[in-house]
Design an enzyme around this catalytic site. Structure first.
Site, PDB file in Angstrom:
ATOM      1  N   TYR A 161     -19.998 -64.468 -21.863  1.00 12.33           N
ATOM      2  CA  TYR A 161     -19.761 -63.241 -21.088  1.00 12.33           C
ATOM      3  C   TYR A 161     -18.374 -62.650 -21.305  1.00 12.33           C
ATOM      4  O   TYR A 161     -18.108 -61.508 -20.939  1.00 12.33           O
ATOM      5  CB  TYR A 161     -20.005 -63.467 -19.579  1.00 12.33           C
ATOM      6  CG  TYR A 161     -19.099 -64.472 -18.903  1.00 12.33           C
ATOM      7  CD1 TYR A 161     -17.756 -64.200 -18.676  1.00 12.33           C
ATOM      8  CD2 TYR A 161     -19.594 -65.695 -18.495  1.00 12.33           C
ATOM      9  CE1 TYR A 161     -16.926 -65.117 -18.058  1.00 12.33           C
ATOM     10  CE2 TYR A 161     -18.777 -66.626 -17.873  1.00 12.33           C
ATOM     11  CZ  TYR A 161     -17.442 -66.335 -17.663  1.00 12.33           C
ATOM     12  OH  TYR A 161     -16.617 -67.256 -17.062  1.00 12.33           O
ATOM     13  N   GLU A 162     -17.465 -63.426 -21.909  1.00 11.73           N
ATOM     14  CA  GLU A 162     -16.149 -62.866 -22.215  1.00 11.73           C
ATOM     15  C   GLU A 162     -16.227 -61.895 -23.388  1.00 11.73           C
ATOM     16  O   GLU A 162     -15.248 -61.208 -23.692  1.00 11.73           O
ATOM     17  CB  GLU A 162     -15.165 -63.996 -22.551  1.00 11.73           C
ATOM     18  CG  GLU A 162     -14.801 -64.859 -21.355  1.00 11.73           C
ATOM     19  CD  GLU A 162     -13.952 -66.062 -21.748  1.00 11.73           C
ATOM     20  OE1 GLU A 162     -12.728 -65.924 -21.814  1.00 11.73           O
ATOM     21  OE2 GLU A 162     -14.546 -67.128 -22.009  1.00 11.73           O
ATOM     22  N   HIS A 204     -16.541 -66.279  -6.606  1.00 16.90           N
ATOM     23  CA  HIS A 204     -15.838 -67.211  -7.486  1.00 16.90           C
ATOM     24  C   HIS A 204     -14.876 -68.103  -6.713  1.00 16.90           C
ATOM     25  O   HIS A 204     -14.668 -69.256  -7.071  1.00 16.90           O
ATOM     26  CB  HIS A 204     -15.110 -66.423  -8.578  1.00 16.90           C
ATOM     27  CG  HIS A 204     -14.451 -67.283  -9.612  1.00 16.90           C
ATOM     28  ND1 HIS A 204     -15.179 -68.106 -10.449  1.00 16.90           N
ATOM     29  CD2 HIS A 204     -13.151 -67.462  -9.939  1.00 16.90           C
ATOM     30  CE1 HIS A 204     -14.332 -68.761 -11.250  1.00 16.90           C
ATOM     31  NE2 HIS A 204     -13.098 -68.381 -10.959  1.00 16.90           N
ATOM     32  N   SER A 220     -14.945 -74.903 -15.396  1.00 15.02           N
ATOM     33  CA  SER A 220     -14.154 -74.270 -14.334  1.00 15.02           C
ATOM     34  C   SER A 220     -13.628 -75.273 -13.330  1.00 15.02           C
ATOM     35  O   SER A 220     -14.399 -75.965 -12.669  1.00 15.02           O
ATOM     36  CB  SER A 220     -15.003 -73.264 -13.548  1.00 15.02           C
ATOM     37  OG  SER A 220     -15.485 -72.264 -14.381  1.00 15.02           O
ATOM     38  N   ALA A 252     -19.443 -75.793 -13.853  1.00 10.99           N
ATOM     39  CA  ALA A 252     -19.750 -75.469 -12.464  1.00 10.99           C
ATOM     40  C   ALA A 252     -21.093 -74.751 -12.482  1.00 10.99           C
ATOM     41  O   ALA A 252     -21.345 -73.942 -13.380  1.00 10.99           O
ATOM     42  CB  ALA A 252     -18.674 -74.564 -11.877  1.00 10.99           C
ATOM     43  N   HIS A 261     -16.551 -68.408 -23.043  1.00 16.28           N
ATOM     44  CA  HIS A 261     -17.847 -68.016 -22.497  1.00 16.28           C
ATOM     45  C   HIS A 261     -18.416 -66.833 -23.266  1.00 16.28           C
ATOM     46  O   HIS A 261     -17.685 -65.956 -23.721  1.00 16.28           O
ATOM     47  CB  HIS A 261     -17.713 -67.621 -21.023  1.00 16.28           C
ATOM     48  CG  HIS A 261     -17.315 -68.738 -20.115  1.00 16.28           C
ATOM     49  ND1 HIS A 261     -16.001 -69.050 -19.849  1.00 16.28           N
ATOM     50  CD2 HIS A 261     -18.067 -69.644 -19.417  1.00 16.28           C
ATOM     51  CE1 HIS A 261     -15.960 -70.086 -19.020  1.00 16.28           C
ATOM     52  NE2 HIS A 261     -17.184 -70.466 -18.752  1.00 16.28           N
ATOM     53  N   HIS A 291      -8.872 -71.723 -15.928  1.00 16.42           N
ATOM     54  CA  HIS A 291      -8.973 -72.319 -17.259  1.00 16.42           C
ATOM     55  C   HIS A 291      -7.610 -72.254 -17.941  1.00 16.42           C
ATOM     56  O   HIS A 291      -7.102 -71.172 -18.196  1.00 16.42           O
ATOM     57  CB  HIS A 291      -9.989 -71.553 -18.121  1.00 16.42           C
ATOM     58  CG  HIS A 291     -11.394 -71.681 -17.640  1.00 16.42           C
ATOM     59  ND1 HIS A 291     -12.409 -72.185 -18.422  1.00 16.42           N
ATOM     60  CD2 HIS A 291     -11.954 -71.383 -16.452  1.00 16.42           C
ATOM     61  CE1 HIS A 291     -13.531 -72.189 -17.719  1.00 16.42           C
ATOM     62  NE2 HIS A 291     -13.285 -71.698 -16.531  1.00 16.42           N
ATOM     63  N   ASN A 321     -22.231 -74.383  -5.330  1.00 12.67           N
ATOM     64  CA  ASN A 321     -22.808 -73.496  -4.310  1.00 12.67           C
ATOM     65  C   ASN A 321     -24.320 -73.553  -4.411  1.00 12.67           C
ATOM     66  O   ASN A 321     -24.858 -73.956  -5.436  1.00 12.67           O
ATOM     67  CB  ASN A 321     -22.344 -72.052  -4.556  1.00 12.67           C
ATOM     68  CG  ASN A 321     -22.677 -71.569  -5.961  1.00 12.67           C
ATOM     69  OD1 ASN A 321     -21.963 -71.883  -6.922  1.00 12.67           O
ATOM     70  ND2 ASN A 321     -23.774 -70.856  -6.094  1.00 12.67           N
ATOM     71  N   MET A 372     -23.426 -70.283 -16.539  1.00 12.50           N
ATOM     72  CA  MET A 372     -23.163 -69.297 -17.600  1.00 12.50           C
ATOM     73  C   MET A 372     -22.540 -69.929 -18.835  1.00 12.50           C
ATOM     74  O   MET A 372     -21.820 -69.256 -19.582  1.00 12.50           O
ATOM     75  CB  MET A 372     -22.230 -68.205 -17.048  1.00 12.50           C
ATOM     76  CG  MET A 372     -22.706 -67.568 -15.753  1.00 12.50           C
ATOM     77  SD  MET A 372     -21.467 -66.460 -15.064  1.00 12.50           S
ATOM     78  CE  MET A 372     -22.172 -66.141 -13.427  1.00 12.50           C
ATOM     79  N   SER A 373     -22.781 -71.208 -19.044  1.00  9.45           N
ATOM     80  CA  SER A 373     -22.143 -71.887 -20.182  1.00  9.45           C
ATOM     81  C   SER A 373     -23.045 -72.994 -20.706  1.00  9.45           C
ATOM     82  O   SER A 373     -24.264 -72.958 -20.514  1.00  9.45           O
ATOM     83  CB  SER A 373     -20.799 -72.470 -19.728  1.00  9.45           C
ATOM     84  OG  SER A 373     -20.998 -73.513 -18.782  1.00  9.45           O
TER      85      SER A 373
HETATM   86  N1  HPA Z   1     -24.678 -69.030 -10.862  1.00 10.05           N
HETATM   87  C1  HPA Z   1     -24.166 -69.015 -12.113  1.00 10.05           C
HETATM   88  N2  HPA Z   1     -23.074 -69.659 -12.462  1.00 10.05           N
HETATM   89  C2  HPA Z   1     -22.434 -70.371 -11.510  1.00 10.05           C
HETATM   90  C3  HPA Z   1     -22.900 -70.434 -10.194  1.00 10.05           C
HETATM   91  C4  HPA Z   1     -24.088 -69.726  -9.857  1.00 10.05           C
HETATM   92  O1  HPA Z   1     -24.572 -69.738  -8.705  1.00 10.05           O
HETATM   93  N3  HPA Z   1     -22.036 -71.221  -9.509  1.00 10.05           N
HETATM   94  C5  HPA Z   1     -21.081 -71.628 -10.383  1.00 10.05           C
HETATM   95  N4  HPA Z   1     -21.324 -71.117 -11.602  1.00 10.05           N
END
Ligand code: HPA
Length: 273
Positions: A87-88, A248, A32, A115, A85, A63, A237, A213-214
């Site tokens: 989750y997609e 996001h 990302s 990320a 991903h 993306h 974050n 998530m990847s």
């Molecule tokens: N959790 C999951 N995936 C993420 C996060 C998070 O805090 N930040 C960026 N991708």
């Protein structure tokens, strides 16, 4: 569901070769907001995912969804600008199909980036983290199903999933470039909801330093086929419960701030690897 088999891999590879893709040293998966690095590839050939047999189309904001082949820091790279991903709704064999293709094109190494949320109390938003290891908490595994014997064994070793020498080199380069580099364990969740604060406390208890998530599926498949892996997380974050809320937009904004040092680090790594 598309079945991943040798015939489909052959079809994808010959399509890419017809587009001008040659031998590959490094596969590059740009997470990302990190796809900009692919714009620095020299002599670039760009191929949108939707035109590639066996590839689905990527759906996430930030993306671009294309393969970029060319030269970066003296290495032949095949970069994914955007990834697939779990989750997609893609199954994990589809998520990891591009890694199979990198291997089939001759890649010996993979740089995988993402990320991630920082769980380790010492991490700040904007940090970069070299991934030392991962915990697969996504609830599946991309190697479930018939084993692709041409690529690797039924029960691949994951003892050194993230190459030690690559991590040493990255640490040295970060020091030279005066870029702060954290190290830690990445824990993969399926998403797409962010984690709860309770889940984040659980992550910390079981030894995770960052969540995302990847990455986990791609690294499993890379190890299966004997690719050396370098993994880098952009800590965008503090994870859930460690700051007031997650969104996001913040992930995109912090990625924008850190991408200059991210690009410098990866380019110098490629130059010296
Ligand atoms: N959790 C999951 N995936 C993420 C996060 C998070 O805090 N930040 C960026 N991708």
């Amino acid at each position: 569901m598309t079945e991943i088999n040798q015939a489909l891999i052959k079809e994808t590879v010959s399509y890419l070769k017809n587009q001008g893709v040659g031998a590959v040293d490094f596969g590059l998966i740009l997470g990302s907001g990190l796809g900009e690095l692919a714009e620095e590839i020299e002599g670039a050939i760009r191929i949108p995912y939707q035109e590639i047999p066996g590839f689905p189309a990527s759906t996430v904001v930030g993306h671009a969804g294309q393969l970029v082949y060319g030269n970066l820091s003296g290495k032949a790279v095949l970069a994914m600008q955007g990834r697939f991903h779990y989750y997609e709704g893609h199954n994990m064999q589809v998520v990891t199909y591009p890694v199979r293709i990198m291997k089939a094109l001759g890649a010996t190494s993979l740089i995988v980036t993402n990320a991630a949320g920082g769980v380790n109390l010492n991490f700040e938003a904007g940090d970069l983290m070299a991934i030392t290891d991962h915990i697969n908490y996504m609830g599946s595994n991309p190697l479930i199903g018939a084993n692709l014997d041409e690529f690797g064994p039924r029960f691949p070793d994951m003892s050194q999933a993230y190459d030690y020498k690559y991590r040493q080199l990255l640490a040295q380069i970060a020091q030279d470039l005066k870029i702060k580099l954290q190290v830690g364990v990445y824990m993969g969740f399926s998403g797409p909801s962010y984690e709860t604060p309770a889940e984040i406390r659980f992550v910390r208890t079981v030894g995770g330093d960052a969540v995302g998530m990847s990455t986990v599926p791609e690294v499993i498949v890379a190890n299966h086929s004997g690719l050396r892996v370098l993994g880098i997380s952009a800590i965008t974050n503090k994870a859930a419960g460690m700051q007031s809320e997650l969104n996001h937009e913040e992930v995109v904004e912090v990625t924008n701030q850190l991408k200059t040092k991210f690009k410098a680090l990866v380019k110098q790594f490629l130059a010296e690897a």
